[in-house]
Design a protein around this motif. Sequence first.
Motif, PDB file in Angstrom:
ATOM      1  N   LYS A 133      37.131  33.596  28.497  1.00 26.03           N
ATOM      2  CA  LYS A 133      37.819  32.372  28.798  1.00 26.03           C
ATOM      3  C   LYS A 133      38.461  32.328  30.170  1.00 26.03           C
ATOM      4  O   LYS A 133      39.024  33.405  30.597  1.00 26.03           O
ATOM      5  CB  LYS A 133      39.035  32.309  27.707  1.00 26.03           C
ATOM      6  N   ASN A 134      38.312  31.064  30.994  1.00 23.66           N
ATOM      7  CA  ASN A 134      38.704  31.181  32.373  1.00 23.66           C
ATOM      8  C   ASN A 134      38.118  32.396  33.182  1.00 23.66           C
ATOM      9  O   ASN A 134      38.747  32.643  34.125  1.00 23.66           O
ATOM     10  CB  ASN A 134      40.243  31.256  32.328  1.00 23.66           C
ATOM     11  N   PHE A 135      37.009  32.881  32.988  1.00 20.65           N
ATOM     12  CA  PHE A 135      36.161  33.744  33.645  1.00 20.65           C
ATOM     13  C   PHE A 135      36.287  33.455  35.267  1.00 20.65           C
ATOM     14  O   PHE A 135      36.579  34.116  36.339  1.00 20.65           O
ATOM     15  CB  PHE A 135      34.937  33.844  33.242  1.00 20.65           C
ATOM     16  N   CYS A 136      35.804  32.277  35.669  1.00 17.24           N
ATOM     17  CA  CYS A 136      35.806  31.741  37.075  1.00 17.24           C
ATOM     18  C   CYS A 136      37.331  31.644  37.780  1.00 17.24           C
ATOM     19  O   CYS A 136      37.507  31.856  38.847  1.00 17.24           O
ATOM     20  CB  CYS A 136      35.138  30.477  37.182  1.00 17.24           C
ATOM     21  N   ASP A 137      38.344  31.409  37.082  1.00 15.17           N
ATOM     22  CA  ASP A 137      39.565  31.580  37.550  1.00 15.17           C
ATOM     23  C   ASP A 137      40.209  32.898  37.952  1.00 15.17           C
ATOM     24  O   ASP A 137      41.288  32.851  38.383  1.00 15.17           O
ATOM     25  CB  ASP A 137      40.432  30.550  36.612  1.00 15.17           C
ATOM     26  N   ARG A 138      39.534  33.903  37.349  1.00 12.83           N
ATOM     27  CA  ARG A 138      40.440  35.149  37.375  1.00 12.83           C
ATOM     28  C   ARG A 138      39.837  35.924  38.641  1.00 12.83           C
ATOM     29  O   ARG A 138      38.725  35.780  39.083  1.00 12.83           O
ATOM     30  CB  ARG A 138      39.757  36.050  36.102  1.00 12.83           C
ATOM     31  N   PRO A 139      40.515  36.781  39.062  1.00 11.29           N
ATOM     32  CA  PRO A 139      40.053  37.745  40.363  1.00 11.29           C
ATOM     33  C   PRO A 139      38.895  38.398  39.820  1.00 11.29           C
ATOM     34  O   PRO A 139      38.620  38.731  38.718  1.00 11.29           O
ATOM     35  CB  PRO A 139      41.190  38.692  40.509  1.00 11.29           C
ATOM     36  N   LYS A 140      37.951  38.809  40.585  1.00 10.87           N
ATOM     37  CA  LYS A 140      36.617  39.409  40.142  1.00 10.87           C
ATOM     38  C   LYS A 140      36.563  40.793  39.555  1.00 10.87           C
ATOM     39  O   LYS A 140      36.018  41.180  38.769  1.00 10.87           O
ATOM     40  CB  LYS A 140      35.666  39.631  41.490  1.00 10.87           C
ATOM     41  N   ASP A 141      37.801  41.505  39.954  1.00 11.94           N
ATOM     42  CA  ASP A 141      38.010  42.801  39.183  1.00 11.94           C
ATOM     43  C   ASP A 141      38.570  42.686  37.774  1.00 11.94           C
ATOM     44  O   ASP A 141      38.914  43.477  36.997  1.00 11.94           O
ATOM     45  CB  ASP A 141      38.841  43.546  40.066  1.00 11.94           C
ATOM     46  N   GLN A 142      38.984  41.358  37.635  1.00  9.74           N
ATOM     47  CA  GLN A 142      39.456  41.352  36.240  1.00  9.74           C
ATOM     48  C   GLN A 142      38.600  40.497  35.293  1.00  9.74           C
ATOM     49  O   GLN A 142      38.863  40.070  34.093  1.00  9.74           O
ATOM     50  CB  GLN A 142      40.929  40.447  36.189  1.00  9.74           C
ATOM     51  N   ARG A 143      37.506  40.206  35.689  1.00  2.00           N
ATOM     52  CA  ARG A 143      36.475  39.647  34.940  1.00  2.00           C
ATOM     53  C   ARG A 143      35.548  40.705  34.240  1.00  2.00           C
ATOM     54  O   ARG A 143      35.278  41.856  34.842  1.00  2.00           O
ATOM     55  CB  ARG A 143      35.570  38.726  35.669  1.00  2.00           C
ATOM     56  N   PRO A 144      34.761  40.603  33.194  1.00  2.00           N
ATOM     57  CA  PRO A 144      33.650  41.327  32.699  1.00  2.00           C
ATOM     58  C   PRO A 144      32.667  41.325  33.929  1.00  2.00           C
ATOM     59  O   PRO A 144      32.421  40.336  34.552  1.00  2.00           O
ATOM     60  CB  PRO A 144      33.008  40.425  31.544  1.00  2.00           C
TER      61      PRO A 144
END
Length: 262
Positions: A133-144
């Motif tokens: 959820k909200n993958f694109c809105d997160r900083p890259k280091d906080q995404r899968p």
Amino acid sequence: MCVGPNQNGWTQARGLVVKTLLLIGGAILVKRLTKSTTRWDHARIVSRSLSGEKFSKEQASRDPDNYFNLRWLSCPAAEMVDSSEVLYFEQAFWRTPNKPYRQRFYMVKPCPKEMKCDVELSTYAIRDAEEYKNFCDRPKDQRPQPEEVIGDIAEHLTTVHLKRCERGKRCLYEGSTPPDGFPNSWNGATFCTSEFAVMKNNEIHTWDRGYDDDGNQVWGVKEGPYEFKPAPSSSFVDMFSPSNLPPQSMDKGIEGSFVLQE
């Protein structure tokens, strides 16, 4: 007027330089004009067009009885070994962007050489959608991370084969699923179909519909595709416009909008 020896030599040299520059410039222009677009160029154009934040606000304002103002959000998530690009995609109501109700992976790659199309666009379910959820809105280091994304690609849902649009049309690429679609059991359906168009200015038109065994449409809008346009700078103006409000009855939403019908 007479021209002295030095002046004449300079004039000839200058003319030669100008001619040489014109020849070089012409050669570069011809090369650019004749350079063919590769299979992977087409795939990259579609990927870029899919990416970003888009809304159906204009359409919802024109026809609020059949369309909602929805938010489309997509961004690159991983790259496969064969260079196919994996995009994460989600949809939500405009006023509740942090609560997407539809989450998918798009896989974009060139069509197989034996097929008469340019780009193959497939959708896949996500193994644990809650984590994305909200993958694109997160900083890259906080995404899968990409290797996790590839591991979370689940059931294949649909594939649309896109072709370049003919000259004079508003679209860049368009295509659809096969006439018999893909299996789908939502709301009494036995199969679903998708039509997809990549328009100019990164606009996306998409139309999903479900049918029963007798060919009756049992879900999806009937009037035409959803039209998602890139987010204007004034996205957050008119927050309480009727077209931005979620439906009072979810039943009405399910009847009127394909995006709620899975």
